[in-house]
Design an enzyme around this catalytic site. Structure first.
Site, PDB file in Angstrom:
ATOM      1  N   LYS A  22       0.827  -1.204   0.000  1.00 29.64           N
ATOM      2  CA  LYS A  22       0.000   0.000   0.000  1.00 29.64           C
ATOM      3  C   LYS A  22       0.864   1.258   0.000  1.00 29.64           C
ATOM      4  O   LYS A  22       0.616   2.212  -0.742  1.00 29.64           O
ATOM      5  CB  LYS A  22      -0.915   0.009   1.221  1.00 29.64           C
ATOM      6  CG  LYS A  22      -1.772   1.269   1.336  1.00 29.64           C
ATOM      7  CD  LYS A  22      -2.320   1.472   2.723  1.00 29.64           C
ATOM      8  CE  LYS A  22      -1.260   2.031   3.639  1.00 29.64           C
ATOM      9  NZ  LYS A  22      -1.712   3.077   4.565  1.00 29.64           N
ATOM     10  N   ASN A  23       1.908   1.271   0.822  1.00 27.41           N
ATOM     11  CA  ASN A  23       2.740   2.464   0.956  1.00 27.41           C
ATOM     12  C   ASN A  23       3.669   2.678  -0.233  1.00 27.41           C
ATOM     13  O   ASN A  23       4.343   3.692  -0.312  1.00 27.41           O
ATOM     14  CB  ASN A  23       3.560   2.384   2.249  1.00 27.41           C
ATOM     15  CG  ASN A  23       2.695   2.604   3.476  1.00 27.41           C
ATOM     16  OD1 ASN A  23       1.593   3.145   3.385  1.00 27.41           O
ATOM     17  ND2 ASN A  23       3.181   2.176   4.623  1.00 27.41           N
ATOM     18  N   CYS A 116      -4.446   8.233  10.519  1.00 26.10           N
ATOM     19  CA  CYS A 116      -4.344   7.703  11.874  1.00 26.10           C
ATOM     20  C   CYS A 116      -3.936   8.785  12.866  1.00 26.10           C
ATOM     21  O   CYS A 116      -3.083   9.612  12.575  1.00 26.10           O
ATOM     22  CB  CYS A 116      -3.319   6.568  11.924  1.00 26.10           C
ATOM     23  SG  CYS A 116      -3.774   5.129  10.935  1.00 26.10           S
ATOM     24  N   ARG A 121       2.710  14.046  12.216  1.00 29.36           N
ATOM     25  CA  ARG A 121       3.455  13.660  11.022  1.00 29.36           C
ATOM     26  C   ARG A 121       3.496  14.919  10.164  1.00 29.36           C
ATOM     27  O   ARG A 121       2.758  15.050   9.196  1.00 29.36           O
ATOM     28  CB  ARG A 121       2.760  12.489  10.309  1.00 29.36           C
ATOM     29  CG  ARG A 121       2.809  11.221  11.128  1.00 29.36           C
ATOM     30  CD  ARG A 121       2.557  10.003  10.273  1.00 29.36           C
ATOM     31  NE  ARG A 121       1.149   9.657  10.249  1.00 29.36           N
ATOM     32  CZ  ARG A 121       0.690   8.511   9.742  1.00 29.36           C
ATOM     33  NH1 ARG A 121       1.512   7.628   9.238  1.00 29.36           N
ATOM     34  NH2 ARG A 121      -0.594   8.266   9.736  1.00 29.36           N
ATOM     35  N   ASP A 306       5.733   0.661  11.933  1.00 27.61           N
ATOM     36  CA  ASP A 306       4.457   0.062  11.537  1.00 27.61           C
ATOM     37  C   ASP A 306       4.317  -1.389  11.990  1.00 27.61           C
ATOM     38  O   ASP A 306       3.250  -1.992  11.813  1.00 27.61           O
ATOM     39  CB  ASP A 306       4.286   0.138  10.013  1.00 27.61           C
ATOM     40  CG  ASP A 306       3.810   1.508   9.563  1.00 27.61           C
ATOM     41  OD1 ASP A 306       3.527   2.363  10.422  1.00 27.61           O
ATOM     42  OD2 ASP A 306       3.734   1.738   8.346  1.00 27.61           O
ATOM     43  N   ARG A 398      -8.054  -0.104   5.645  1.00 26.41           N
ATOM     44  CA  ARG A 398      -7.260   0.923   4.972  1.00 26.41           C
ATOM     45  C   ARG A 398      -5.941   0.361   4.459  1.00 26.41           C
ATOM     46  O   ARG A 398      -5.370   0.903   3.507  1.00 26.41           O
ATOM     47  CB  ARG A 398      -6.971   2.090   5.922  1.00 26.41           C
ATOM     48  CG  ARG A 398      -8.171   2.995   6.200  1.00 26.41           C
ATOM     49  CD  ARG A 398      -7.771   4.166   7.094  1.00 26.41           C
ATOM     50  NE  ARG A 398      -6.520   4.747   6.626  1.00 26.41           N
ATOM     51  CZ  ARG A 398      -5.490   5.049   7.424  1.00 26.41           C
ATOM     52  NH1 ARG A 398      -5.554   4.803   8.713  1.00 26.41           N
ATOM     53  NH2 ARG A 398      -4.400   5.587   6.913  1.00 26.41           N
TER      54      ARG A 398
END
Length: 418
Positions: A22-23, A116, A121, A306, A398
Site C-alpha cells: 500500500k505504501n 491515523c 506527522r 508500523d 485501509r
C-alpha cells in the site's frame, strides 16, 4: 461499521500470500500525474486508502481502468489540481499529490491530510522542500496551496528529520524541475526505492534512491511506463508475527525477506524458528515458548514503527519483561490500553512500554484506534481464550486486503460482521 469476531486458540498452519505494498502503491498512483501518457501499475492492493487515492486522481482529471490488481491511468490534462477535504479526510497520503501537481500544473490545493491519530506527522517538511524548489506556499481554511507559475527549479533540500512521504513528494516534484536537485537526509525505505524505479522507467534521472542522498536531474517531460509494485513488508511482517504468536507453522509467500531482517532477527532471538524455504518466502515455526526481547523502532533498515504494535502483542506471550521504545511517533501506544483489556500487563511511560509476560489473554470487546494498532488486537485475539470482538475495523481495511479471508484459510476462526 464492520466488526471482526475472533475465537482464539488455534495455531496458524499452511501458507499465506502477501499483497502489493500500500505504501508503495500510493506514491506510484500519484506519480502517474506527472505525465500525459499512460501509466500501468500492477499488484495494486484493493484496500480502502487505494480506493480513496484512485477517486482523487479521477477528480483531478485522470482516466482510469481497474482490472483486479492492474490499474491503468492516463492523465492527459489536470482538470482540477485539488484534493478536497471531503475525499481525503481519512487518508494521510493525500499530501503525495502536492509535488506532482505543482510540477505538472504549476499549482496544487490540498487539504491538510487525515488518517491515523498516532501523533504529529508534520507536512511542513514537504512544504519547506517545495519552497526550496521555487513554489510559493500559503495555508488557510485547512488547505495548503502551492504555486509555481514559472515552474520549479532544481535546489538543495535537506530534511531536518527523515520523512518517507516528504522524500517521495520532493522526489516527484524534482523530476520535472529545471536543473539538479539534491535531497539530503532522504528516507531509505524500500517504498522510496520502488517509486524511484517507476520514475526512472518514466524517463526521470534519479540516482541514490535507497541511500540518504538522492540526486535528481530534472527533465522537461516524462512518458508512460508499466511497473509492478513491490510486496508489502508490513503485511508480510504482520503474518510472520501471526504465525509466531499462535505457535503455528506458517509460510508467508510473495514477500521480500530482506525487507524484514530487523523483525526476523528479533523473532529468532525470541526463540521462533525462522527460515527461508524458497526465494520470496519466510517460514516461521513456534513451539509456544517465547523469550522476551527488547526492541526500538528506527527508520529503515531498522525495526519499522508500523510493526511495533504487532511486536507488542507478541511480547505479551513472552516469559518475562520486555521493553519497547518508540522513536518515530510520539502517540503510538494507543493499542496498549486495548491489549490490557484483554489481560496484557503493560505499563506505558512516555515513548517506552514495559510488557510483563506471559499474559493469559482472554477475549473482550475492543476498539481499533489506527491501522497498525488494530492489527495488534487481531494478533492478540488469535491467542486469547474465548471470543474477541474488534470494532471499527475500517482502520484495518485501509491497509490490509481481505485479511480475514487470508487468516481464515490458515486456520484462524475469524469472521467479519457487517
Amino acid at each position: 461499521m464492520d466488526k471482526f469476531v475472533i475465537e482464539g486458540g488455534v495455531p496458524l498452519l499452511g501458507t499465506i500470500a502477501t499483497s502489493g505494498a500500500k505504501n508503495s502503491a500510493l506514491p506510484a498512483l500519484a506519480a502517474a500525474l506527472l505525465t500525459d501518457e499512460t501509466v500501468i501499475l500492477d499488484r495494486i492492493p484493493r484496500v480502502r486508502d487505494i480506493r480513496t487515492m484512485e477517486r482523487l486522481l479521477v477528480d483531478i482529471g485522470s482516466e482510469m481502468s481497474i482490472d483486479e490488481e492492474r490499474v491503468t491511468i492516463t492523465t492527459k490534462n489536470i482538470v482540477s489540481p485539488e484534493a478536497p477535504y471531503e475525499l481525503v479526510k481519512t487518508m494521510r497520503a493525500s499530501s503525495l499529490v502536492l509535488g506532482p501537481l505543482v510540477a505538472r500544473a504549476g499549482r496544487a490545493r490540498v487539504s491538510l491530510p487525515g488518517g491515523c491519530g498516532i501523533g504529529a506527522r508534520p507536512i511542513n517538511f514537504h512544504l519547506a522542500g517545495l519552497e526550496h524548489l521555487g513554489a510559493t506556499i500559503t495555508q488557510e481554511h485547512g488547505y495548503i496551496e502551492a504555486v509555481a507559475a514559472n515552474g520549479l527549479k532544481g535546489a538543495h533540500v535537506a530534511f531536518d528529520r527523515v520523512t518517507v512521504t516528504g522524500t517521495e513528494d520532493i522526489l516527484m516534484a524534482a523530476v520535472l524541475a529545471d536543473g539538479e536537485s539534491v535531497i539530503e537526509n532522504a528516507a531509505r525505505e524500500p517504498e522510496v526505492v520502488d517509486l524511484a524505479a517507476l520514475l526512472v522507467k518514466m524517463g526521470a534521472k534519479v540516482h541514490g534512491a535507497g541511500t540518504s542522498v538522492i540526486t535528481v536531474q530534472g527533465v522537461s517531460k516524462l512518458h508512460g511506463a508499466t511497473h509492478e509494485i513491490i510486496a508489502d513488508r508490513i503485511e508480510a511482517g504482520t503474518f510472520v508475527v501471526a504465525g509466531a504468536i499462535t505457535g503455528g507453522d506458517l509460510t508467508v509467500t510473495g514477500c521480500i525477506p530482506e525487507h524484514l531482517t530487523a523483525l526476523t532477527m528479533k523473532l529468532a532471538e525470541a526463540g521462533v524458528l525462522v527460515s527461508q524455504p524458497a526465494p520470496g518466502s519466510i517460514r516461521v515455526k513456534g513451539d509456544g515458548t517465547l523469550s522476551p526481547v527488547d526492541m526500538t523502532t528506527e527508520e529503515y533498515p531498522g525495526f519499522a514503527t508500523d510493526l511495533q504494535a504487532q511486536y507488542m502483542a507478541l511480547m505479551t506471550q513472552a516469559a518475562g519483561i520486555s521493553l519497547i521504545t518508540e522513536t518515530i511517533f510520539e502517540n503510538r501506544f494507543m493499542h496498549a490500553q486495548e491489549l490490557m483489556r484483554m489481560g496484557a500487563s503493560i505499563r506505558v511511560d512516555g515513548r517506552q512500554a514495559i510488557i510483563a509476560g506471559r499474559s493469559r489473554l482472554t477475549g473482550a470487546g475492543v476498539i481499533a484506534s489506527d491501522l497498525r494498532a488494530s492489527e495488534s488486537l487481531v494478533l492478540a485475539a488469535l491467542v486469547a481464550k474465548g471470543e474477541t470482538v474488534i470494532d471499527r475495523v475500517y482502520h484495518i481495511d485501509r491497509g490490509y486486503e481481505a485479511i480475514e479471508a487470508k487468516l481464515y484459510a490458515t486456520g484462524a476462526r475469524i469472521t467479519r460482521v457487517e
